[in-house]
Write a protein that holds these residues in place. Structure first.
Motif, PDB file in Angstrom:
ATOM      1  N   ALA A  46       0.826  -1.209   0.000  1.00  0.00           N
ATOM      2  CA  ALA A  46       0.000   0.000   0.000  1.00  0.00           C
ATOM      3  C   ALA A  46       0.858   1.256   0.000  1.00  0.00           C
ATOM      4  N   HIS A  47       2.079   1.144   0.538  1.00  0.00           N
ATOM      5  CA  HIS A  47       2.990   2.287   0.634  1.00  0.00           C
ATOM      6  C   HIS A  47       4.309   1.896  -0.020  1.00  0.00           C
ATOM      7  N   VAL A  48       4.518   2.318  -1.248  1.00  0.00           N
ATOM      8  CA  VAL A  48       5.668   1.890  -2.049  1.00  0.00           C
ATOM      9  C   VAL A  48       6.672   3.032  -2.157  1.00  0.00           C
ATOM     10  N   GLU A  49       7.917   2.778  -1.742  1.00  0.00           N
ATOM     11  CA  GLU A  49       9.003   3.755  -1.782  1.00  0.00           C
ATOM     12  C   GLU A  49      10.079   3.229  -2.733  1.00  0.00           C
ATOM     13  N   LEU A  50      10.190   3.838  -3.908  1.00  0.00           N
ATOM     14  CA  LEU A  50      11.149   3.392  -4.914  1.00  0.00           C
ATOM     15  C   LEU A  50      12.334   4.334  -5.048  1.00  0.00           C
ATOM     16  N   ILE A  51      12.381   5.386  -4.224  1.00  0.00           N
ATOM     17  CA  ILE A  51      13.516   6.307  -4.227  1.00  0.00           C
ATOM     18  C   ILE A  51      14.557   5.802  -3.244  1.00  0.00           C
ATOM     19  N   LYS A  52      15.780   5.699  -3.681  1.00  0.00           N
ATOM     20  CA  LYS A  52      16.844   5.179  -2.829  1.00  0.00           C
ATOM     21  C   LYS A  52      17.128   6.150  -1.699  1.00  0.00           C
ATOM     22  N   PRO A  53      17.009   5.691  -0.431  1.00  0.00           N
ATOM     23  CA  PRO A  53      17.327   6.577   0.694  1.00  0.00           C
ATOM     24  C   PRO A  53      18.826   6.827   0.790  1.00  0.00           C
ATOM     25  N   ARG A  81      -1.895   2.952  -2.030  1.00  0.00           N
ATOM     26  CA  ARG A  81      -2.315   4.212  -1.429  1.00  0.00           C
ATOM     27  C   ARG A  81      -1.256   5.302  -1.570  1.00  0.00           C
ATOM     28  N   THR A  82       0.021   4.916  -1.440  1.00  0.00           N
ATOM     29  CA  THR A  82       1.118   5.885  -1.500  1.00  0.00           C
ATOM     30  C   THR A  82       2.227   5.327  -2.375  1.00  0.00           C
ATOM     31  N   ILE A  83       2.770   6.152  -3.254  1.00  0.00           N
ATOM     32  CA  ILE A  83       3.911   5.721  -4.068  1.00  0.00           C
ATOM     33  C   ILE A  83       4.883   6.877  -4.210  1.00  0.00           C
ATOM     34  N   LYS A 104      -1.719   9.414  -2.559  1.00  0.00           N
ATOM     35  CA  LYS A 104      -0.560  10.227  -2.166  1.00  0.00           C
ATOM     36  C   LYS A 104       0.602   9.880  -3.084  1.00  0.00           C
ATOM     37  N   LEU A 105       1.193  10.900  -3.696  1.00  0.00           N
ATOM     38  CA  LEU A 105       2.269  10.710  -4.663  1.00  0.00           C
ATOM     39  C   LEU A 105       3.471  11.553  -4.278  1.00  0.00           C
ATOM     40  N   LYS A 106       4.645  10.917  -4.311  1.00  0.00           N
ATOM     41  CA  LYS A 106       5.907  11.642  -4.140  1.00  0.00           C
ATOM     42  C   LYS A 106       6.735  11.376  -5.382  1.00  0.00           C
ATOM     43  N   ILE A 107       7.132  12.429  -6.078  1.00  0.00           N
ATOM     44  CA  ILE A 107       7.859  12.265  -7.329  1.00  0.00           C
ATOM     45  C   ILE A 107       9.035  13.225  -7.350  1.00  0.00           C
ATOM     46  N   CYS A 108      10.193  12.713  -7.776  1.00  0.00           N
ATOM     47  CA  CYS A 108      11.417  13.511  -7.804  1.00  0.00           C
ATOM     48  C   CYS A 108      12.003  13.436  -9.200  1.00  0.00           C
ATOM     49  N   GLY A 109      12.474  14.557  -9.718  1.00  0.00           N
ATOM     50  CA  GLY A 109      13.024  14.591 -11.067  1.00  0.00           C
ATOM     51  C   GLY A 109      14.312  15.371 -11.130  1.00  0.00           C
ATOM     52  N   GLY A 110      14.889  15.412 -12.313  1.00  0.00           N
ATOM     53  CA  GLY A 110      16.150  16.113 -12.519  1.00  0.00           C
ATOM     54  C   GLY A 110      16.098  16.996 -13.743  1.00  0.00           C
TER      55      GLY A 110
END
Length: 349
Positions: A46-53, A81-83, A104-110
């Motif tokens: 439900a809560h997927v974190e694909l950004i490397k900490p 629910r969250t990615i 809920k969306l968290k997105i990071c770009g360059g």
């Protein structure tokens, strides 16, 4: 029957939801017993974190991690629910399509990001968006000539936006074009807005000046009519852009401002903010004792609405609190606000 096995799955899921940010705890819960595996996997997927900490192993490849998640049959069994992911030219569209149902969306770009991925139908249900730019190019070189592509239309209706700008100004300015369109399109529905800029070349002053030149504020007298919570974490060199922004957020109930060592800040007038209940000022760890004392002088009230009942001063460095509490500046500050029946609380962060 063992107590661990007797917990109803619904109860166990609610308990594990409180540990959703501690992935290792959820992984361990999967191994407790067969009855715990289903609820634990439900929370994991439900809560997927694909950004490397930052603490992750250097050989952990984000693209490979995203591909494994896309190929996992289990992700289709549990509602998302969250990615959080870092968009790339190759995987951005695939990840967006697989994000259907997320709220809920968290997105990071360059510097090479195609921000048009935000227009994907997979994001229809998103209500909370955290968006930002990374600090350096993933290839470790100079900015690519293939600059970021701007997104001008959005299918979602947002209630909350968190903006994190950590890239150099030359890269972040390309992203700002998408940001202007994003805020303008969501202004009438937003109830919470956070702006964080962590670069000396992209101060809050410059950020807000860019919005003025983009005619965002000129489009309507009150761009954010329903905004209740505003958080600003950046360096201030000039209060004018801040005052303009606050003038467009007259429905505020909570304002939170982070002050840094180089910040120049004076408490603005809140006479028009008839619903404001609490103002929180945070002294970051870069603020030493002498600087904190001088910043306190700028916190004296100018215009206080009758609804305001609390001024909170938080310190990231708790060692400042005993000295500040007994200082003449702090005593005078408490007396000034007490005349307006506002309580001043000095607390650690």
């Amino acid at each position: 029957m063992a107590p661990a096995q007797s917990l109803p799955p619904e109860t166990l899921t609610q308990i594990l939801e409180h540990a959703q940010n501690d992935r290792q705890t959820i992984y361990n819960a999967c191994l407790v017993c067969r009855g715990w595996r289903g609820p634990s996997q439900r929370v994991l997927f439900a809560h997927v974190e694909l950004i490397k900490p930052d603490w992750a192993a250097p050989d952990l490849n984000e693209d490979e991690r995203a591909k494994r998640w896309l190929a996992s049959p289990a992700r289709l069994e549990y509602p998302l629910r969250t990615i959080a992911f870092r968009t790339t030219d190759k995987l951005g569209e695939r990840l967006a399509s697989a994000s259907a149902g997320a709220t809920k969306l968290k997105i990071c770009g360059g510097e090479r990001t195609d921000w048009r991925v935000l227009d994907s139908p997979g994001f229809d249900d998103v209500r909370s968006l955290e968006i930002g730019t990374q600090r350096f190019s993933r290839r470790g070189g100079e900015a690519s000539s293939n600059s970021a592509r701007t997104c001008r239309t959005f299918l979602f209706t947002l209630e909350s936006i968190i903006i994190n700008l950590v890239a150099p100004y030359e890269i972040a300015s390309k992203f700002a074009r998408t940001l202007h369109h994003l805020l303008a399109s969501q202004a009438t529905t937003l109830t919470s807005l956070t702006i964080s800029t962590f670069t000396q070349y992209w101060t809050l002053d410059r950020f807000l000046e860019d919005f003025q030149t983009s005619d965002l504020f000129a489009s309507t007298p009150f761009p954010f009519p329903h905004l209740r919570h505003l958080t600003l974490n950046a360096i201030f060199y000039d209060d004018d852009p801040l005052r303009i922004l606050l003038g467009q957020c007259l429905a505020l109930t909570h304002l939170r401002v982070y002050l840094h060592r180089k910040s120049l800040f004076e408490m603005p007038s809140f006479e028009q903010h008839t619903e404001l209940e609490q103002v929180t000022i945070v002294f970051t760890s870069s603020v030493h004792l002498n600087r904190a004392t001088s910043l306190i002088i700028g916190l004296y009230p100018e215009g206080v609405p009758p609804t305001l009942d609390t001024l909170v001063i938080e310190c990231e460095d708790p060692t400042l609190i005993p000295t500040l509490r007994g200082s003449s500046s702090m005593v005078r500050l408490e007396q000034e606000w007490a005349q307006n029946e506002v309580e001043v609380n000095l607390t650690p962060m």
